[in-house]
Enzyme design. Structure first.
Site, mmCIF file in Angstrom:
data_model
loop_
_atom_site.group_PDB
_atom_site.id
_atom_site.type_symbol
_atom_site.label_atom_id
_atom_site.label_comp_id
_atom_site.label_asym_id
_atom_site.label_seq_id
_atom_site.Cartn_x
_atom_site.Cartn_y
_atom_site.Cartn_z
ATOM 1 N N CYS A 1 35.231 43.498 43.944
ATOM 2 C CA CYS A 1 36.639 43.151 43.738
ATOM 3 C C CYS A 1 37.320 44.201 42.863
ATOM 4 C CB CYS A 1 36.711 41.777 43.084
ATOM 5 S SG CYS A 1 38.399 41.239 42.800
ATOM 6 N N CYS B 1 37.466 42.728 48.017
ATOM 7 C CA CYS B 1 38.492 41.871 47.425
ATOM 8 C C CYS B 1 39.378 42.759 46.566
ATOM 9 C CB CYS B 1 37.830 40.792 46.570
ATOM 10 S SG CYS B 1 39.027 39.763 45.686
ATOM 11 N N CYS C 1 52.037 38.423 30.713
ATOM 12 C CA CYS C 1 51.096 37.296 30.742
ATOM 13 C C CYS C 1 50.432 37.148 29.362
ATOM 14 C CB CYS C 1 50.046 37.518 31.825
ATOM 15 S SG CYS C 1 50.792 37.993 33.402
ATOM 16 N N CYS D 1 46.755 38.155 28.595
ATOM 17 C CA CYS D 1 46.170 39.371 29.174
ATOM 18 C C CYS D 1 46.157 40.570 28.220
ATOM 19 C CB CYS D 1 46.919 39.741 30.449
ATOM 20 S SG CYS D 1 46.150 41.157 31.278
ATOM 21 N N ARG E 1 34.435 29.434 41.635
ATOM 22 C CA ARG E 1 33.801 30.506 40.851
ATOM 23 C C ARG E 1 33.894 30.226 39.353
ATOM 24 N NH1 ARG E 1 36.281 34.890 42.728
ATOM 25 N NH2 ARG E 1 34.830 34.828 44.456
HETATM 26 N N1 SAM Z 1 47.697 42.323 37.653
HETATM 27 C C1 SAM Z 1 47.306 41.490 38.703
HETATM 28 C C2 SAM Z 1 47.860 40.094 38.562
HETATM 29 O O1 SAM Z 1 47.950 39.585 37.449
HETATM 30 O O2 SAM Z 1 48.178 39.494 39.580
HETATM 31 C C3 SAM Z 1 45.819 41.435 38.939
HETATM 32 C C4 SAM Z 1 44.857 41.467 37.782
HETATM 33 S S1 SAM Z 1 44.938 40.097 36.647
HETATM 34 C C5 SAM Z 1 44.043 40.684 35.275
HETATM 35 C C6 SAM Z 1 43.935 38.871 37.439
HETATM 36 C C7 SAM Z 1 43.737 37.554 36.744
HETATM 37 O O3 SAM Z 1 42.831 37.707 35.656
HETATM 38 C C8 SAM Z 1 44.911 36.856 36.107
HETATM 39 O O4 SAM Z 1 45.713 36.191 37.034
HETATM 40 C C9 SAM Z 1 44.232 35.858 35.182
HETATM 41 O O5 SAM Z 1 43.992 34.647 35.865
HETATM 42 C C10 SAM Z 1 42.907 36.549 34.855
HETATM 43 N N2 SAM Z 1 42.828 36.915 33.428
HETATM 44 C C11 SAM Z 1 43.451 37.955 32.843
HETATM 45 N N3 SAM Z 1 43.200 37.989 31.526
HETATM 46 C C12 SAM Z 1 42.387 36.933 31.257
HETATM 47 C C13 SAM Z 1 41.781 36.425 30.077
HETATM 48 N N4 SAM Z 1 41.974 36.996 28.886
HETATM 49 N N5 SAM Z 1 40.985 35.337 30.177
HETATM 50 C C14 SAM Z 1 40.810 34.745 31.373
HETATM 51 N N6 SAM Z 1 41.354 35.181 32.522
HETATM 52 C C15 SAM Z 1 42.143 36.251 32.475
HETATM 53 C C1 DTB Z 2 39.946 36.125 38.114
HETATM 54 O O1 DTB Z 2 40.352 34.979 38.365
HETATM 55 N N1 DTB Z 2 39.310 36.491 37.006
HETATM 56 C C2 DTB Z 2 39.018 37.905 37.026
HETATM 57 C C3 DTB Z 2 39.490 38.328 38.449
HETATM 58 N N2 DTB Z 2 40.111 37.151 38.939
HETATM 59 C C4 DTB Z 2 40.299 39.527 38.618
HETATM 60 C C5 DTB Z 2 39.612 38.649 35.896
HETATM 61 C C6 DTB Z 2 39.207 38.137 34.536
HETATM 62 C C7 DTB Z 2 39.783 39.046 33.499
HETATM 63 C C8 DTB Z 2 39.346 38.729 32.127
HETATM 64 C C9 DTB Z 2 39.965 39.624 31.116
HETATM 65 C C10 DTB Z 2 39.619 41.071 31.275
HETATM 66 O O2 DTB Z 2 38.430 41.416 31.445
HETATM 67 O O3 DTB Z 2 40.520 41.903 31.138
HETATM 68 FE FE1 SF4 Z 3 49.649 39.889 33.978
HETATM 69 FE FE2 SF4 Z 3 47.603 41.294 33.057
HETATM 70 FE FE3 SF4 Z 3 47.942 41.076 35.710
HETATM 71 FE FE4 SF4 Z 3 49.593 42.545 34.249
HETATM 72 S S1 SF4 Z 3 47.414 42.909 34.553
HETATM 73 S S2 SF4 Z 3 50.186 41.047 35.818
HETATM 74 S S3 SF4 Z 3 49.729 41.428 32.330
HETATM 75 S S4 SF4 Z 3 47.460 39.430 34.282
#
Ligand code: SAM
Ligand code: DTB
Ligand code: SF4
Length: 329
Positions: free
Chosen positions: A113, A144, A73, A76, A276
């Site tokens: 969560c 959550c 992603c 991320c 949210r």
């Molecule tokens: N790994 C799992 C997944 O991706 O389904 C769960 C955790 S993931 C970090 C949850 C969500 O955090 C992602 O789908 C994304 O929408 C959000 N997210 C991750 N990094 C982000 C960033 N730098 N800025 C905003 N939202 C972020």
């Molecule tokens: C969502 O939509 N935003 C949150 C939660 N679901 C898990 C995560 C935001 C992550 C932002 C980047 C980080 O802190 O790593």
């Molecule tokens: Fe994608 Fe980050 Fe979730 Fe991994 S932790 S699936 S790289 S959003």
């Protein structure tokens, strides 16, 4: 005056008990194009039809397994493919999670969560998560989890452990998706959402804006979310947190008015969902956050940290909510 102004009756007022609604991208784009004040006014009207406008739900996040994620992603910091300086952390001990959950409850959060940097949970991992879920629930918090893609039967196990909500985001419009993520596709996400819903767990599903998408792609994301049947119970709208080392670092930031518009459009199209105001609040001035609440946001992540990046300090949020006479749910 454009179409959306003329037809001021919203779909939800036309069909108050409809479970299935169908928003076209054109209708959603027309909402985005409304004069800013008209859009906010309409969002407030919708909001007040379904919610107390002076209450906001507070969820606290904890990363229970951090970094080293095999997915790619582009936003991320936890992907193994990006050098971001995030330290990998294996699964936390139950006691550590419970201490954080107690602190969240004491600070006023109603939901806790738990997030894990996985493609999806393995059965061995799930056993630990189930223990966390049932123990957090026993503290009197809503639970959550966001653990990635689920396999057949896993949602039922989480439900039986006491999981109230599962967060799984669509992240962006289908046409933009391939620019951001290559290791799982849109249908994989819809499939996990179906499993969650079929197990009777509340669906938390939203996305990220500020990833260089066009306005019609933002409308496309909202259309996907609003046309889920039933609509998600909770809709996180994240403003991209730019992290050095991620491919999306350096993306042109979204103008603040466009972010507020996105919240308002989410509120109008998903009248009964909690919208949210999610990632990105640390970078937002208070006045912008206040406008997001006016536009119908009624939930936030509460606590000094999101998963790996910062979030406003609890005390600062308390002061902001007090200034706005907003109480927690
Ligand atoms: N790994 C799992 C997944 O991706 O389904 C769960 C955790 S993931 C970090 C949850 C969500 O955090 C992602 O789908 C994304 O929408 C959000 N997210 C991750 N990094 C982000 C960033 N730098 N800025 C905003 N939202 C972020
Ligand atoms: C969502 O939509 N935003 C949150 C939660 N679901 C898990 C995560 C935001 C992550 C932002 C980047 C980080 O802190 O790593
Ligand atoms: Fe994608 Fe980050 Fe979730 Fe991994 S932790 S699936 S790289 S959003």
């Amino acid at each position: 005056m454009n179409d959306a102004t003329l037809h001021f009756h919203t779909k939800e007022t036309k069909q108050p008990h409809a479970t299935s609604v169908n928003w076209s991208e054109a209708e959603i784009e027309a909402l985005f194009q409304l004069p800013f004040n008209d859009l906010l006014f309409r969002a407030q009207l919708t909001h007040r039809e379904h919610f107390d406008a002076n209450r906001v739900q507070l969820s606290t996040l904890l990363s229970v397994k951090t970094g080293g994620c095999p997915e790619d992603c582009g936003y991320c910091p936890q992907s193994v493919r990006h050098s971001t300086g995030v330290e990998n952390q294996e699964m936390l001990e139950l006691d550590t999670v419970l201490d954080a959950a107690r602190a969240a409850k004491a600070a006023g959060a109603s939901r806790f969560c738990m997030g894990a940097a996985w493609r999806g949970p393995k059965q061995k991992d799930l056993e630990h998560i189930k223990e966390m879920v049932s123990s957090v629930k026993a503290l009197g918090l809503e639970t959550c989890a966001t653990l990635g893609m689920l396999k057949e039967g896993q949602a039922e196990q989480l439900r039986d452990a006491g999981l109230d909500y599962y967060n799984h985001n669509l992240d962006t419009a289908p046409e933009k998706y391939g620019d951001i993520i290559h290791t799982r596709d849109y249908d994989d996400r819809l499939d996990t959402l179906r499993k969650v819903r079929d197990a009777g767990i509340h669906v938390c599903c939203g996305g990220i804006v500020g990833m260089g998408e066009t306005r019609s792609e933002r409308a496309g994301l909202i259309a996907q979310l609003a046309n889920l049947d039933p609509q998600p119970d909770s809709v996180p709208i994240n403003n991209l947190v730019q992290v050095p080392g991620t491919p999306l670092n350096g993306t042109e930031t979204l103008d603040w008015t466009e972010f507020v518009r996105t919240i308002a459009v989410a509120r109008i199209t998903m009248p009964r969902s909690f919208v949210r105001l999610s990632a990105g609040r640390q970078e937002m001035p208070e006045a912008m956050q206040a406008l997001c609440f006016m536009a119908g946001a009624n939930s936030i992540f509460y606590g000094d940290k999101l998963l790996t990046t910062g979030n406003p300090e609890i005390e600062r949020d308390r002061q902001l909510l007090a200034k706005l006479d907003i109480q927690s749910l």
